[in-house]
Write an enzyme that holds these catalytic residues in place. Structure first.
Site, PDB file in Angstrom:
ATOM      1  N   TYR A  53       0.709  -0.823  -0.101  1.00  0.00           N
ATOM      2  CA  TYR A  53       0.135   0.190   0.519  1.00  0.00           C
ATOM      3  C   TYR A  53       0.909   1.417   0.096  1.00  0.00           C
ATOM      4  O   TYR A  53       0.354   2.344  -0.485  1.00  0.00           O
ATOM      5  CB  TYR A  53      -1.138   0.277   1.263  1.00  0.00           C
ATOM      6  CG  TYR A  53      -2.281  -0.884   1.232  1.00  0.00           C
ATOM      7  CD1 TYR A  53      -2.326  -2.128   0.542  1.00  0.00           C
ATOM      8  CD2 TYR A  53      -3.701   0.230   1.342  1.00  0.00           C
ATOM      9  CE1 TYR A  53      -3.178  -3.154   0.341  1.00  0.00           C
ATOM     10  CE2 TYR A  53      -4.266  -1.309   1.644  1.00  0.00           C
ATOM     11  CZ  TYR A  53      -5.024  -1.640   0.991  1.00  0.00           C
ATOM     12  OH  TYR A  53      -5.760  -2.515   0.989  1.00  0.00           O
ATOM     13  N   ASP A  90      -6.628  -6.713   4.183  1.00  0.00           N
ATOM     14  CA  ASP A  90      -7.945  -6.547   3.518  1.00  0.00           C
ATOM     15  C   ASP A  90      -8.554  -7.539   2.967  1.00  0.00           C
ATOM     16  O   ASP A  90      -9.508  -7.261   3.341  1.00  0.00           O
ATOM     17  CB  ASP A  90      -6.965  -5.463   2.215  1.00  0.00           C
ATOM     18  CG  ASP A  90      -8.167  -4.918   1.888  1.00  0.00           C
ATOM     19  OD1 ASP A  90      -9.100  -4.388   2.576  1.00  0.00           O
ATOM     20  OD2 ASP A  90      -8.173  -4.356   0.486  1.00  0.00           O
ATOM     21  N   ASP A 119      -2.863 -17.942  -0.209  1.00  0.00           N
ATOM     22  CA  ASP A 119      -3.995 -18.214  -0.841  1.00  0.00           C
ATOM     23  C   ASP A 119      -4.698 -19.897  -0.270  1.00  0.00           C
ATOM     24  O   ASP A 119      -5.251 -19.959   0.004  1.00  0.00           O
ATOM     25  CB  ASP A 119      -3.129 -19.135  -2.459  1.00  0.00           C
ATOM     26  CG  ASP A 119      -1.965 -19.612  -2.233  1.00  0.00           C
ATOM     27  OD1 ASP A 119      -1.451 -19.843  -1.201  1.00  0.00           O
ATOM     28  OD2 ASP A 119      -2.080 -20.175  -3.002  1.00  0.00           O
ATOM     29  N   ASP A 149     -12.452  -8.899   4.127  1.00  0.00           N
ATOM     30  CA  ASP A 149     -13.533  -9.348   3.791  1.00  0.00           C
ATOM     31  C   ASP A 149     -14.040 -10.945   3.733  1.00  0.00           C
ATOM     32  O   ASP A 149     -15.463 -10.903   3.816  1.00  0.00           O
ATOM     33  CB  ASP A 149     -13.503  -9.064   2.047  1.00  0.00           C
ATOM     34  CG  ASP A 149     -13.791  -7.160   2.118  1.00  0.00           C
ATOM     35  OD1 ASP A 149     -13.512  -5.956   3.334  1.00  0.00           O
ATOM     36  OD2 ASP A 149     -14.588  -7.087   1.701  1.00  0.00           O
ATOM     37  N   LYS A 189       3.688 -15.363   1.421  1.00  0.00           N
ATOM     38  CA  LYS A 189       3.819 -15.922   0.222  1.00  0.00           C
ATOM     39  C   LYS A 189       4.912 -16.344   0.368  1.00  0.00           C
ATOM     40  O   LYS A 189       5.725 -15.512  -0.647  1.00  0.00           O
ATOM     41  CB  LYS A 189       3.049 -14.803  -0.693  1.00  0.00           C
ATOM     42  CG  LYS A 189       2.604 -15.255  -2.116  1.00  0.00           C
ATOM     43  CD  LYS A 189       1.857 -16.549  -2.293  1.00  0.00           C
ATOM     44  CE  LYS A 189       2.020 -17.142  -3.410  1.00  0.00           C
ATOM     45  NZ  LYS A 189       0.215 -18.296  -3.676  1.00  0.00           N
TER      46      LYS A 189
END
Ligand code: NAD
Ligand code: IPM
Ligand code: MN
Length: 360
Positions: free
Chosen positions: A141, A248, A224, A252, A192
């Protein structure tokens, strides 16, 4: 001693949900004699329209001076074509970075009354209580360089930089281990590290910090797989810690386990305990202005604010009990209403929480 709260309603459903949350804050303020003073300021699209900037100087100054900030949401289609630095979202990102709010706590708790509201089977989600600890002021970000450029051969390319320093990883890892110590002492670090060097370092630093927390059972998972596991068997998790972008996305996903994104609150904290509190959802342009948004994520964010930044745990408990109470009574906004349930408005949900508060 007075305490100050800066209220930033923002855009879309922001003003509607924040109106209910501030009514709840005002009620506990009076009832528990908390001495909280609130003031309001502009951020996001409304600030662009009024003052030409998503984060006006006076808003930032008021945010710095406040003990806590309550934010609704920012953004909307009318501002989507602005260049990146001028977008409403930059107001939110600017608050996070200027106030150094690096530790984002996103608890996903299933209220038992809503087991049927989740799109997952009740047995998969019943009793769910997980905490996502998201790094909020670094990673892709904020990494430099970033931009859109034209190469020598005339082809345009967009680029961002995914970077974390050891101190940035270490401080968020400590927040997550400390949280795990107060819960079920299990921490899963999501990365990752099979592809991205930045997360190879992430994993190494998290393992090093783990030596200071021998009682916490640490595991590592690729992002993942973590997304899949959150939907397959979410109760395997206690605390998750991850970087800005993965956090983020995963939050959700976790929100839907609890029935609706309209249920998930968050706290964003810096090293001195100052915090910004907001629902994890956005400005929901598709339902803005209709008075149907779920205000509970914002109301529960007020409870987090009272607990983490305003040292008023009894008031926080009262709000949480009032929310459980209205759910017990069967009140449902449209996002959590079943096919046979008549949804109530944002205002009616706020009214019901206020009424329940007066009983707790
Ligand atoms: P969103 O979270 O705003 O909406 C996603 C879906 O969830 C929509 O269908 C919406 O109606 C529903 N929803 C969200 N909150 C709800 C609530 N309280 N009650 C009932 N339903 C709710 O995400 P989006 O559509 O991807 O983004 C819309 C805008 O919000 C964009 O401009 C985006 O940048 C911004 N955004 C802001 C924040 C923030 O301010 N913290 C967070 C996410 C997105
Ligand atoms: C969130 C939002 C923000 C983010 C956007 C609006 C900048 O999605 O708070 O989850 O990506 O952090
Ligand atoms: Mn988000």
């Amino acid at each position: 001693m007075t305490k100050s709260v800066l209220v930033l309603p923002g855009d879309g459903i922001g003003p509607e949900i924040v109106a209910e949350a501030t009514r709840v804050l005002d009620a506990v303020n009076a009832r528990f004699g908390l001495g909280i003073e609130t003031r309001e300021a502009l951020v996001g699209g409304v600030a662009i329209d009024a003052e030409g900037s998503p984060l006006p100087d006076d808003t930032l100054a008021a945010a710095r001076a406040a003990d806590a900030i309550l934010l609704g949401a920012v953004g909307g289609p009318q501002w989507d074509d602005l260049e990146m630095a001028q977008r409403p979202e930059k107001g939110l990102l600017g608050l996070r970075s200027n106030l150094n709010l690096f530790a984002n706590l996103r608890p996903a708790i299933l209220y038992p009354q809503l087991a049927g509201a989740s799109t997952l089977k009740p047995e998969v989600v019943s009793g769910l209580d997980i905490l996502i600890v998201r790094e909020l002021t670094g990673g892709i970000y904020f990494g430099e360089p970033r931009g859109i450029r034209t190469r020598d051969d005339g082809v345009r390319e967009g680029f961002n930089t995914y970077v974390y320093s050891e101190p940035e990883i270490e401080r968020i890892a400590r927040v997550a281990f400390d949280a795990a110590m107060k819960r079920n002492r299990r921490l899963c670090s999501v990365d990752k590290a099979n592809v991205l060097e930045v997360t190879v370092l992430w994993r190494e630093v998290v393992k090093r910090v783990a030596r200071d927390y021998p009682e916490v059972e640490l595991s590592h998972m690729y992002v993942d797989n973590a997304a899949m596991q959150l939907v397959r068997a979410p109760k395997q998790f206690d605390v998750l810690v991850t970087g800005n972008m993965f956090g983020d996305i995963l939050s959700d996903c976790a929100a839907m386990l609890t029935g609706s994104i309209g249920m998930l609150p968050s706290a964003s904290l810096n090293e001195s305990g100052q915090g910004m509190y907001e629902p994890i959802h956005g400005s929901a342009p598709d339902i803005a202005g209709q008075g149907v948004a779920n205000p509970l994520a914002t109301i529960i964010s007020v409870a987090m604010m009272l607990r983490y930044s305003l040292q008023a745990p009894a008031a926080a408990d009262a709000i949480e009990r009032a929310v459980a109470d209205v759910l017990d009574q069967g009140l449902r906004t449209a996002d959590i209403a079943g096919p046979d349930e008549q949804p109530v408005s944002t205002r009616a949900m706020g009214d019901a929480v206020l009424a329940a508060l007066s009983r707790h």
